[in-house]
Design an enzyme around this catalytic site. Structure first.
Site, PDB file in Angstrom:
ATOM      1  N   SER A 208      -1.619  -5.546  29.433  1.00  9.97           N
ATOM      2  CA  SER A 208      -2.176  -5.594  28.083  1.00  9.97           C
ATOM      3  C   SER A 208      -2.927  -4.301  27.784  1.00  9.97           C
ATOM      4  O   SER A 208      -2.362  -3.213  27.838  1.00  9.97           O
ATOM      5  CB  SER A 208      -3.050  -6.837  27.947  1.00  9.97           C
ATOM      6  OG  SER A 208      -3.319  -7.128  26.607  1.00  9.97           O
ATOM      7  N   ASP A 435       6.391 -12.058  23.842  1.00 16.28           N
ATOM      8  CA  ASP A 435       4.961 -11.864  24.066  1.00 16.28           C
ATOM      9  C   ASP A 435       4.236 -11.946  22.729  1.00 16.28           C
ATOM     10  O   ASP A 435       4.477 -11.144  21.832  1.00 16.28           O
ATOM     11  CB  ASP A 435       4.725 -10.496  24.709  1.00 16.28           C
ATOM     12  CG  ASP A 435       3.308 -10.307  25.218  1.00 16.28           C
ATOM     13  OD1 ASP A 435       2.372 -10.759  24.529  1.00 16.28           O
ATOM     14  OD2 ASP A 435       3.145  -9.691  26.282  1.00 16.28           O
ATOM     15  N   HIS A 462       2.321 -13.852  27.491  1.00 23.27           N
ATOM     16  CA  HIS A 462       1.722 -12.526  27.442  1.00 23.27           C
ATOM     17  C   HIS A 462       1.744 -11.915  28.832  1.00 23.27           C
ATOM     18  O   HIS A 462       1.009 -12.325  29.723  1.00 23.27           O
ATOM     19  CB  HIS A 462       0.289 -12.628  26.929  1.00 23.27           C
ATOM     20  CG  HIS A 462      -0.417 -11.315  26.834  1.00 23.27           C
ATOM     21  ND1 HIS A 462       0.181 -10.165  26.381  1.00 23.27           N
ATOM     22  CD2 HIS A 462      -1.709 -10.968  27.136  1.00 23.27           C
ATOM     23  CE1 HIS A 462      -0.674  -9.167  26.408  1.00 23.27           C
ATOM     24  NE2 HIS A 462      -1.835  -9.633  26.866  1.00 23.27           N
TER      25      HIS A 462
END
Length: 499
Positions: A208, A435, A462
């Protein structure tokens, strides 16, 4: 219990890179410090698993341009390699921004316990400046303020800017510290950590926001990169407005996929037709805007709380059954599940205390992201809610101040970042097609920007590094251990993915 046998050590640092050693700012003492580590334990990916490792702190200057002034102590956690053919350290970051990284190292060591990665690498996590067990750490809100909705992840506009800046500054020793919490300072910390660990080049795995940190490190220190795994990527070319709208559009798409799943289970409270699920969801949740639900714990459940709960559940399709049950119970007047999801996302313990990840996210974003006027912030909120109408409370959008308006310095990241890097070794971007938080298009763009390889992963969650997926783990291990990138158009599929 998962454990690793180790001997506590003091790491011998590597030499500082020429770019830092030649600055004449006295940075050598940071690069050449010894890292004293003590035995410690952290929970793994499965809470009942305990990961045995080593804890310590790395000293860094708060301001790299004034290294003789204030210092920060960066908390680190290392799980030593299980085998004798050790390659070096694998430094990891879980994202956020603002999430502490020591726990992420324990989670990855747990997931990879039988993988060659934990045999060949020390798994090393650190809490970025301002976060977790690093000193100083941010604390901008009281627990009571957090319970009242301060820092809600689903909110896009706030008020009370100056008191917030003052509270954040007080927690870290003054406004000067607030000027040095951004990604570029953290990348410099990571280079010091690399050297203190004894590694001449960096092997890194970031998820991320961690993909931004890894990409910025590559931009600043391309000669010090050995390997970068970037999982769930942020688009380095997207402005704050573009990225936020892309993200909220991803949440809307994921919500509609969840609605289809819910309908398949039968008796779904948001209906049997995903095309009308947003309207049904709003009819269920919008009354909470004016009349919060009193839960059995005595706490109220607001529309913003439910929005945070839903965003939490959309991060992985594995949570969809819990969300479905939570919405069913909400329709019966019971908000227990939804409040629990909200608390998990915002770092609230059963005792009512909060971690500081929300404050750290704010502070780091104030140094990374674009700033907005009140009119621009209202435009951003409107665009985001148009992209994710299920999160729209149906109330007027007011012009309010950007929370970063009173920050002591302007943003220091810049867009685009990590573009046109020369001399960068091959990198590996891992991107999940469904995602919700970092849409797949961002992964494609990051891989292209870095001139690296892309591993496409079919699924609805994710990121993929914690997925315990054999295909993903094999590709990541081959790259990190042997520097072999996947074949062009390589794909993996997570459990439950279509196709």
């Amino acid at each position: 219990m998962v454990s690793v046998v180790f001997v506590a050590t003091a790491c011998a640092p590597a030499a500082p890179p020429p770019s830092e050693a030649s600055e004449g700012g006295g940075l050598e003492r940071f690069y050449e410090q010894r890292l004293d580590l003590e035995p410690c334990e952290l929970p793994g990916h499965v809470p009942e698993n305990v990961i045995v490792g080593e804890c310590g702190h790395v000293e860094v200057p708060l301001d790299y341009e004034d290294p003789d002034a204030a210092l920060a102590q960066i908390a680190v956690f290392r799980v030593p390699a299980r085998g004798d053919a050790r390659i070096g350290s694998l430094v990891v970051n879980p994202g956020g921004p603002g999430f502490p990284g020591v726990g992420y190292a324990a989670q990855l060591a747990d997931v990879w316990v039988d993988n060659a990665l934990t045999e060949r690498f020390d798994i090393v996590g650190f809490d970025p400046r301002g976060t977790g067990a690093t000193v100083p750490a941010l604390d901008c809100y009281s627990d009571a303020e957090r319970d009242a909705g301060a820092g809600s992840a689903s909110q896009l506009s706030y008020s009370g800017v100056r008191p917030l800046v003052e509270a954040c500054a007080e927690s870290v020793g003054g406004e000067e510290a607030l000027a040095h919490l951004g990604t570029r300072d953290v990348a410099r910390d990571m280079d010091v950590i690399r050297a203190v660990l004894g590694d001449t080049s960096l092997s890194f795995a970031g998820s991320s926001y961690g993909t931004r940190l890894g990409a910025v490190y590559a931009e600043m220190y391309p000669e010090n990169v050995r390997a970068l795994v970037l999982d769930g990527a942020l688009d380095p070319h997207a402005t704050t407005l573009e990225r936020r709208v892309q993200q909220w559009a991803g949440f809307q798409e994921s919500f509609e996929q969840f609605a289809a799943f819910c309908a398949q289970q039968g008796a779904c409270v948001i209906g049997d037709d995903p095309a009308t699920a947003t309207e049904e969801y709003q009819q269920l949740t919008r009354p909470l805007v004016d009349s919060p639900l009193l839960t059995t714990s005595g706490r109220e459940l607001t529309f913003a709380d439910v929005s945070d709960a839903m965003v939490t559940g959309l991060y992985s399709s594995a949570t969809w059954p819990v969300m479905s049950q939570g919405l069913f119970e909400l329709a019966q007047g019971d908000g227990t599940i939804m409040l629990g999801l909200r608390d998990f996302y915002l770092g609230r313990t059963p005792e009512g205390t909060y971690d500081n990840s929300t404050e750290a996210t704010l502070a780091i974003n104030c140094l990374d992201e674009d700033r907005f006027t009140p009119a621009e912030l209202a435009e951003l909120e409107r665009a985001a809610l148009d992209a994710a109408p299920f999160l729209d409370p149906g109330t007027p959008i007011l012009e309010t101040s950007d929370l970063c308006e009173g920050w002591p310095v302007e943003p220091t990241l810049g867009f685009p970042y990590a573009d046109g890097i020369r001399g960068l070794p091959p990198t590996l971007t891992v991107s999940v097609t469904g995602d919700p938080a970092t849409p797949h298009a961002g992964g494609i763009r990051l891989a292209e920007t870095l001139g690296g390889s892309l591993l496409t992963v079919e699924g609805d969650q994710h990121g993929a590094l914690l997925a315990a997926n054999n295909c993903v783990e094999a590709a990541v291990a081959a790259y990190l251990i042997d520097l072999e990138v996947p074949a062009r158009d390589a794909e993996c599929a997570l459990a439950g993915a279509d196709g």
